[in-house]
Every structure is written in C-alpha cells, then in structure tokens.
Design an enzyme around this catalytic site. Sequence first.
Site, PDB file in Angstrom:
ATOM      1  N   THR A 108      36.974 -11.981  63.036  1.00  0.00           N
ATOM      2  CA  THR A 108      36.273 -11.359  61.913  1.00  0.00           C
ATOM      3  C   THR A 108      36.983 -10.087  61.474  1.00  0.00           C
ATOM      4  O   THR A 108      37.230  -9.888  60.282  1.00  0.00           O
ATOM      5  CB  THR A 108      34.811 -11.026  62.318  1.00  0.00           C
ATOM      6  N   GLY A 128      37.877 -11.358  67.776  1.00  0.00           N
ATOM      7  CA  GLY A 128      38.670 -10.492  66.894  1.00  0.00           C
ATOM      8  C   GLY A 128      38.990 -11.136  65.556  1.00  0.00           C
ATOM      9  O   GLY A 128      39.570 -10.509  64.674  1.00  0.00           O
ATOM     10  N   LYS A 153      24.819  -8.757  59.888  1.00  0.00           N
ATOM     11  CA  LYS A 153      23.678  -7.859  60.028  1.00  0.00           C
ATOM     12  C   LYS A 153      23.866  -6.895  61.204  1.00  0.00           C
ATOM     13  O   LYS A 153      23.272  -5.832  61.242  1.00  0.00           O
ATOM     14  CB  LYS A 153      22.396  -8.689  60.292  1.00  0.00           C
ATOM     15  N   ASP A 196      22.261  -9.613  68.110  1.00  0.00           N
ATOM     16  CA  ASP A 196      21.179 -10.596  68.241  1.00  0.00           C
ATOM     17  C   ASP A 196      21.626 -11.861  68.946  1.00  0.00           C
ATOM     18  O   ASP A 196      22.814 -12.105  69.129  1.00  0.00           O
ATOM     19  CB  ASP A 196      20.681 -10.996  66.845  1.00  0.00           C
ATOM     20  N   ASP A 254      34.582  -9.778  69.334  1.00  0.00           N
ATOM     21  CA  ASP A 254      34.574 -10.824  70.370  1.00  0.00           C
ATOM     22  C   ASP A 254      35.958 -11.463  70.408  1.00  0.00           C
ATOM     23  O   ASP A 254      36.827 -11.028  71.150  1.00  0.00           O
ATOM     24  CB  ASP A 254      33.454 -11.815  70.040  1.00  0.00           C
ATOM     25  N   LYS A 281      34.583  -7.071  73.579  1.00  0.00           N
ATOM     26  CA  LYS A 281      34.626  -7.896  74.791  1.00  0.00           C
ATOM     27  C   LYS A 281      36.051  -7.905  75.321  1.00  0.00           C
ATOM     28  O   LYS A 281      37.003  -7.889  74.540  1.00  0.00           O
ATOM     29  CB  LYS A 281      34.181  -9.322  74.470  1.00  0.00           C
ATOM     30  N   GLU A 288      32.056  -2.289  62.677  1.00  0.00           N
ATOM     31  CA  GLU A 288      31.625  -3.574  63.255  1.00  0.00           C
ATOM     32  C   GLU A 288      30.708  -3.318  64.442  1.00  0.00           C
ATOM     33  O   GLU A 288      30.871  -2.322  65.152  1.00  0.00           O
ATOM     34  CB  GLU A 288      32.863  -4.314  63.778  1.00  0.00           C
ATOM     35  N   ASP A 289      29.793  -4.255  64.677  1.00  0.00           N
ATOM     36  CA  ASP A 289      28.967  -4.167  65.876  1.00  0.00           C
ATOM     37  C   ASP A 289      29.781  -4.533  67.112  1.00  0.00           C
ATOM     38  O   ASP A 289      29.831  -3.799  68.081  1.00  0.00           O
ATOM     39  CB  ASP A 289      27.727  -5.084  65.756  1.00  0.00           C
ATOM     40  N   ILE A 290      30.443  -5.691  67.037  1.00  0.00           N
ATOM     41  CA  ILE A 290      31.115  -6.209  68.233  1.00  0.00           C
ATOM     42  C   ILE A 290      32.411  -6.925  67.854  1.00  0.00           C
ATOM     43  O   ILE A 290      32.476  -7.595  66.827  1.00  0.00           O
ATOM     44  CB  ILE A 290      30.155  -7.161  68.996  1.00  0.00           C
TER      45      ILE A 290
HETATM   46  P1  IMP Z   1      34.589 -12.335  66.436  1.00  0.00           P
HETATM   47  O1  IMP Z   1      34.674 -13.464  67.433  1.00  0.00           O
HETATM   48  O2  IMP Z   1      35.269 -11.085  66.941  1.00  0.00           O
HETATM   49  O3  IMP Z   1      35.105 -12.749  65.079  1.00  0.00           O
HETATM   50  O4  IMP Z   1      33.048 -11.971  66.295  1.00  0.00           O
HETATM   51  C1  IMP Z   1      32.268 -12.641  65.351  1.00  0.00           C
HETATM   52  C2  IMP Z   1      30.839 -12.199  65.315  1.00  0.00           C
HETATM   53  O5  IMP Z   1      30.151 -12.932  66.323  1.00  0.00           O
HETATM   54  C3  IMP Z   1      30.497 -10.745  65.586  1.00  0.00           C
HETATM   55  O6  IMP Z   1      30.609  -9.900  64.464  1.00  0.00           O
HETATM   56  C4  IMP Z   1      29.028 -10.892  65.991  1.00  0.00           C
HETATM   57  O7  IMP Z   1      28.206 -10.975  64.856  1.00  0.00           O
HETATM   58  C5  IMP Z   1      29.017 -12.208  66.720  1.00  0.00           C
HETATM   59  N1  IMP Z   1      29.060 -12.042  68.180  1.00  0.00           N
HETATM   60  C6  IMP Z   1      30.087 -12.281  69.007  1.00  0.00           C
HETATM   61  N2  IMP Z   1      29.746 -12.036  70.289  1.00  0.00           N
HETATM   62  C7  IMP Z   1      28.450 -11.624  70.257  1.00  0.00           C
HETATM   63  C8  IMP Z   1      27.507 -11.219  71.281  1.00  0.00           C
HETATM   64  O8  IMP Z   1      27.790 -11.171  72.490  1.00  0.00           O
HETATM   65  N3  IMP Z   1      26.263 -10.883  70.837  1.00  0.00           N
HETATM   66  C9  IMP Z   1      25.903 -10.915  69.535  1.00  0.00           C
HETATM   67  N4  IMP Z   1      26.747 -11.263  68.550  1.00  0.00           N
HETATM   68  C10 IMP Z   1      28.014 -11.624  68.911  1.00  0.00           C
END
Ligand code: IMP
Length: 180
Positions: free
Chosen positions: A108, A106, A45, A159, A104, A132, A100-102
């Site tokens: 996703t 990587g 979302k 969120d 973290d 991040k 993508e929003d964020i």
């Molecule tokens: P990934 O760790 O890069 O795969 O991020 C997975 C997902 O975790 C992101 O798409 C966000 O939905 C969620 N997420 C990671 N860090 C944050 C944060 O600091 N705030 C809100 N959502 C986060």
Amino acid sequence: MGELPSDIKRVLIAPEEIQKRVQELADQISKDYRGKRLYMVGILKGAFIFMADLTRALSIPHVVDFMALSSYGKTTESGAVRILMDLREPIEDQHVLIVEDIVDTGHTLSYLHRVLKGRSPASLRTCALVRKIRAQTDVPLDYLGFDIPDVWVVGYGLDFADRFRTLPYVAELKPEAYTR
Ligand code: IMP
C-alpha cells in the site's frame, strides 16, 4: 487495564506508550517542517485515530486530508491497490506527509508513494504507527511509531472486519477470531 475482550490475545502497546510515542513523532515532525506548511494525508479507515492525535500534537501549520485505498487479492498478495477516495486538492508544490496506520507487506505504501510522487509535491515523506517485521518496502519510512511481530493487530484505529477499532491500545487478536 481491566479484563480484555475475549478475542484479544494480549496487549502489545499500551495507551500511555502510544500517546508518548505520538507526541515524540509530532515533536520531530514539527521540528523537521519548521517554517513550512505541511499537507498531511491520512489513509482511511485505519489511520483516523492516529491522525487525530498526531495532528493535534503538531506545533506547525498543517492541512489535514484523507485518502481511502483498497487492496485486491490480499490472500494472493498480488499487491494491487486502488484508490476509493482521492485527495480534495492538487498537491503540486506542497510538503506532503503520508500517514499510515500499519505497514504489513508494504504494498500500500509503495503504491501510494508512487502515485503521489507523480503529482509533483515539493517533498514527500511517510509516517506509520506500526510496522510488522516482515514488511518489505522500497519506500523508506521517515517516521515510525513501533515495530511489531507478524501477527494480526487491532485497536487504535486498526480493525478486523471493522471491529475493535476503538480499543485504546494496540493488541494481538486471537487467531481463532479470524479463522472461524
Ligand atoms: P500492506 O500489506 O502493507 O499493503 O497493508 C495493507 C493494509 O492492510 C493496511 O493499511 C491495513 O489496513 C491492513 N492491515 C495489514 N495488517 C493488519 C493488521 O494486523 N491489523 C489491521 N489491519 C491490517
């Protein structure tokens, strides 16, 4: 900006900074894809507000679509991701941009990149509002809004347990808010 909600530690990116950067990204994307039709894939979302602002700032023809993903074992950081809602159309021969929003860990983004690459798009690029500093991804980020510290952030679509998404800024959540 008035008083902050009690669970917010500090504002990291102010609304005006976000709007300015979103316009810059849209200008760059419009320039890079001039003469092409862009297929924008927003990740639900979290990316819905960023997508709404970014697409409205584009000056080129584009299609808007969304995917929803969920990651297993966040705590174990296994990195396994699954598709909850898929795209409406095949993307073969389309110029696809993942929004993508964020980023973290990587996980996703690299999963999604692998899946969409397998569908033979004409081109595939990536865009994220924030990254991040600990993010490690094999996938290059073609468009990035901001680098941020390794803290939990909320607002502008982001969120914590479905709260704080509609704050107009990106802010650091107080650790007490997610450890209690
Ligand atoms: P990934 O760790 O890069 O795969 O991020 C997975 C997902 O975790 C992101 O798409 C966000 O939905 C969620 N997420 C990671 N860090 C944050 C944060 O600091 N705030 C809100 N959502 C986060």
